[in-house]
Design an enzyme around this catalytic site. Structure first.
Site, PDB file in Angstrom:
ATOM      1  N   CYS A 116      72.281  43.170  48.937  1.00 48.52           N
ATOM      2  CA  CYS A 116      72.524  43.973  47.855  1.00 48.52           C
ATOM      3  C   CYS A 116      73.636  44.181  47.162  1.00 48.52           C
ATOM      4  O   CYS A 116      74.284  44.429  46.265  1.00 48.52           O
ATOM      5  CB  CYS A 116      71.923  45.132  47.519  1.00 48.52           C
ATOM      6  SG  CYS A 116      69.992  44.782  47.988  1.00 48.52           S
ATOM      7  N   HIS A 256      74.141  48.790  40.996  1.00 44.53           N
ATOM      8  CA  HIS A 256      73.136  47.829  41.387  1.00 44.53           C
ATOM      9  C   HIS A 256      72.066  49.030  41.472  1.00 44.53           C
ATOM     10  O   HIS A 256      71.918  50.169  41.273  1.00 44.53           O
ATOM     11  CB  HIS A 256      73.526  47.585  43.732  1.00 44.53           C
ATOM     12  CG  HIS A 256      72.150  47.215  44.484  1.00 44.53           C
ATOM     13  ND1 HIS A 256      71.342  45.941  43.644  1.00 44.53           N
ATOM     14  CD2 HIS A 256      71.187  48.110  44.450  1.00 44.53           C
ATOM     15  CE1 HIS A 256      70.464  45.377  44.200  1.00 44.53           C
ATOM     16  NE2 HIS A 256      70.677  47.091  45.044  1.00 44.53           N
ATOM     17  N   ASN A 286      64.504  45.337  41.750  1.00 47.66           N
ATOM     18  CA  ASN A 286      65.694  45.683  42.536  1.00 47.66           C
ATOM     19  C   ASN A 286      66.102  43.824  42.612  1.00 47.66           C
ATOM     20  O   ASN A 286      64.936  43.581  43.574  1.00 47.66           O
ATOM     21  CB  ASN A 286      65.430  46.533  43.750  1.00 47.66           C
ATOM     22  CG  ASN A 286      67.105  46.506  44.302  1.00 47.66           C
ATOM     23  OD1 ASN A 286      67.901  44.761  44.567  1.00 47.66           O
ATOM     24  ND2 ASN A 286      66.465  47.359  45.718  1.00 47.66           N
TER      25      ASN A 286
HETATM   26  O1  UT7 Z   1      68.625  47.937  47.741  1.00 49.35           O
HETATM   27  C1  UT7 Z   1      67.899  48.079  48.794  1.00 49.35           C
HETATM   28  C2  UT7 Z   1      68.476  49.260  49.686  1.00 49.35           C
HETATM   29  N1  UT7 Z   1      67.519  50.028  49.080  1.00 49.35           N
HETATM   30  C3  UT7 Z   1      67.688  51.022  48.439  1.00 49.35           C
HETATM   31  O2  UT7 Z   1      68.463  51.349  48.285  1.00 49.35           O
HETATM   32  C4  UT7 Z   1      66.497  51.905  48.488  1.00 49.35           C
HETATM   33  C5  UT7 Z   1      66.217  52.778  48.828  1.00 49.35           C
HETATM   34  N2  UT7 Z   1      65.362  53.701  48.523  1.00 49.35           N
HETATM   35  C6  UT7 Z   1      64.358  54.355  48.142  1.00 49.35           C
HETATM   36  O3  UT7 Z   1      64.870  54.270  46.715  1.00 49.35           O
HETATM   37  C7  UT7 Z   1      63.216  55.105  48.250  1.00 49.35           C
HETATM   38  O4  UT7 Z   1      63.316  55.996  49.626  1.00 49.35           O
HETATM   39  C8  UT7 Z   1      62.092  54.542  47.873  1.00 49.35           C
HETATM   40  C9  UT7 Z   1      61.768  54.175  46.348  1.00 49.35           C
HETATM   41  C10 UT7 Z   1      62.145  52.979  48.417  1.00 49.35           C
HETATM   42  C11 UT7 Z   1      60.751  55.587  48.245  1.00 49.35           C
HETATM   43  O5  UT7 Z   1      61.377  56.413  48.197  1.00 49.35           O
HETATM   44  P1  UT7 Z   1      60.960  58.576  48.473  1.00 49.35           P
HETATM   45  O6  UT7 Z   1      60.850  59.069  47.906  1.00 49.35           O
HETATM   46  O7  UT7 Z   1      61.879  58.112  49.858  1.00 49.35           O
HETATM   47  O8  UT7 Z   1      59.692  57.845  49.525  1.00 49.35           O
HETATM   48  P2  UT7 Z   1      59.160  58.222  50.557  1.00 49.35           P
HETATM   49  O9  UT7 Z   1      59.529  56.807  51.444  1.00 49.35           O
HETATM   50  O10 UT7 Z   1      59.800  59.763  50.899  1.00 49.35           O
HETATM   51  O11 UT7 Z   1      57.960  58.297  50.448  1.00 49.35           O
HETATM   52  C12 UT7 Z   1      57.294  59.400  50.083  1.00 49.35           C
HETATM   53  C13 UT7 Z   1      56.142  59.803  49.496  1.00 49.35           C
HETATM   54  C14 UT7 Z   1      55.705  59.338  51.092  1.00 49.35           C
HETATM   55  O12 UT7 Z   1      54.080  60.228  50.966  1.00 49.35           O
HETATM   56  P3  UT7 Z   1      53.667  61.669  52.464  1.00 49.35           P
HETATM   57  O13 UT7 Z   1      54.084  61.379  53.428  1.00 49.35           O
HETATM   58  O14 UT7 Z   1      54.560  62.571  51.532  1.00 49.35           O
HETATM   59  O15 UT7 Z   1      52.136  61.724  52.133  1.00 49.35           O
HETATM   60  C15 UT7 Z   1      54.820  58.103  51.131  1.00 49.35           C
HETATM   61  O16 UT7 Z   1      53.889  57.731  52.138  1.00 49.35           O
HETATM   62  O17 UT7 Z   1      55.671  58.846  49.075  1.00 49.35           O
HETATM   63  C16 UT7 Z   1      54.336  58.265  49.833  1.00 49.35           C
HETATM   64  N3  UT7 Z   1      55.086  56.160  49.106  1.00 49.35           N
HETATM   65  C17 UT7 Z   1      54.625  56.249  47.874  1.00 49.35           C
HETATM   66  N4  UT7 Z   1      53.428  56.754  46.975  1.00 49.35           N
HETATM   67  C18 UT7 Z   1      52.862  56.263  45.794  1.00 49.35           C
HETATM   68  C19 UT7 Z   1      56.060  55.906  49.758  1.00 49.35           C
HETATM   69  N5  UT7 Z   1      55.643  54.168  49.299  1.00 49.35           N
HETATM   70  C20 UT7 Z   1      54.298  55.374  48.344  1.00 49.35           C
HETATM   71  C21 UT7 Z   1      54.467  54.092  46.780  1.00 49.35           C
HETATM   72  N6  UT7 Z   1      53.521  54.616  46.021  1.00 49.35           N
HETATM   73  N7  UT7 Z   1      54.742  53.174  46.620  1.00 49.35           N
END
Ligand code: UT7
Length: 329
Positions: A116, A256, A286
């Site tokens: 990225c 980004h 992204n």
């Molecule tokens: O560009 C390269 C660098 N990458 C980044 O900068 C990405 C950085 N990370 C992020 O943007 C975020 O971490 C994500 C968007 C990938 C995920 O968001 P988050 O708020 O960190 O969610 P999480 O992974 O902590 O998941 C929270 C909950 C989980 O459920 P439980 O365990 O709380 O019941 C996940 O299983 O949301 C669930 N979850 C989803 N639910 C619906 C994870 N992905 C999804 C989804 N739809 N697509």
């Protein structure tokens, strides 16, 4: 002769026609439009479809449009750097393919893999080639066909990324404009949180790697988020302050486009109002190395000569950084 600076003299973006909305993704994985919008800011992304089309299929129109805008011929390009982690082939470099297809017969080039942050790493590299006096016209193209390395059954990754390309032309100038300063960083210990397991020389393609989906993006989102939110904000603040500026002196932040919450944290650390932050994550998601030039292209008509612009990124590697640009036109 005065100091040579590297000015961005043209910018152009290209995204494929096919749109994949959050509602389309609801049919593929257990997710909702509401979750994706509130957690990331993404509403839709573009997908490059069609047999035999790789990253160059987007980079070529991006660069051709760039040259047309500036009114120069491909044969005038000295160097073309292609930033990508989804090259057409492992070798030859995608830059070779682009140069051939656009008729850049006098250019040399290479690919640069910094995920990225690829566009920023390319921009800093191109800038140095210009400042050295070695070259007069350098193209930096950031392109990624992320759909080629996504598992559309993994809701943690497939909702975030899209395909696209963006390019800038760097030209030498003695005016006090162009790429003024850069802070770039890598931390290889971040490997574990974001990488592609197979397809390189450690784990070449085999039946097993394909069956186990090891050719797709692996990301531990929450961990990457934590590093990104502080890394991108800190480095943007540092490049701003070491150039004697406060938020009031910065006309634009070009972040980004990985997650709207990371962007907001960076703007807040720099004390910038939301209207001075370029955003197109809702349209494209992204696009990895393409996000920053795609933003510049979308906002080009609002930019003025002399504007102070901070470009900032964080991504796989880890790689991150911020570049201070004084707009040249
Ligand atoms: O560009 C390269 C660098 N990458 C980044 O900068 C990405 C950085 N990370 C992020 O943007 C975020 O971490 C994500 C968007 C990938 C995920 O968001 P988050 O708020 O960190 O969610 P999480 O992974 O902590 O998941 C929270 C909950 C989980 O459920 P439980 O365990 O709380 O019941 C996940 O299983 O949301 C669930 N979850 C989803 N639910 C619906 C994870 N992905 C999804 C989804 N739809 N697509």
């Amino acid at each position: 002769m005065g100091k040579i600076n590297a000015a961005i003299t043209a910018v152009n973006g290209y995204v494929p026609e096919d749109v994949m909305t959050n509602f389309d993704l609801e049919k593929l994985v257990d997710t909702t439009d509401e979750w994706i919008r509130t957690r990331t800011g993404i509403e839709e992304r573009r997908i490059l479809r069609g047999e035999g089309k790789g990253a160059s299929a987007m980079a070529i129109p991006a660069v051709e449009g760039l040259l047309k805008k500036r009114g120069i011929k491909a044969s005038e390009i000295d160097l073309l750097i292609c930033s990508t982690v989804t090259p057409d082939y492992v070798f030859p470099a995608t830059s070779n393919i682009i140069c051939d297809k656009i008729g850049a017969v006098n250019a040399w080039g290479y690919d640069l893999a910094a995920a990225c942050s690829g566009f920023l790493f390319g921009l800093e590299t191109g800038r140095r080639f210009i400042e050295s006096g070695a070259y007069k016209k350098v193209v930096i193209v950031g392109v990624d066909k992320m759909s080629s390395i996504l598992d559309y059954e993994d809701r943690n990754t497939c909702i975030i990324f899209g395909d696209g390309a963006g390019a800038v032309l760097l030209e030498s100038t003695e005016e006090e404009v162009g790429v003024m300063d850069a802070i770039l960083k890598v931390d290889g210990s971040g490997f574990e949180y974001l990488h592609q397991k197979a397809g390189g020389s450690v784990l070449p393609a085999s039946h097993e790697t394909v069956e186990n989906k090891l050719h797709s993006v692996y990301q531990e989102g929450k961990s990457v988020f934590k590093f990104a939110v502080t890394g991108m904000a800190d480095v943007s603040y540092d490049v701003m302050t070491r150039n004697g500026m406060t938020g009031d002196d910065v006309q634009w932040l070009v972040p980004h486009q990985a997650n709207k919450r990371i962007i907001d944290a960076t703007a807040s650390r720099m004390n910038l109002a939301p209207e001075r932050v370029m955003i197109n994550i809702h349209k494209y998601g992204n696009t990895t190395a393409a996000t920053i030039p795609l933003c510049l292209s979308d906002y080009e008509s609002q930019l003025k000569k002399g504007d102070n612009i901070i470009l900032a990124a964080f991504g796989g590697g880890f790689t991150w950084g911020a570049i201070y640009v004084k707009w040249a036109y």
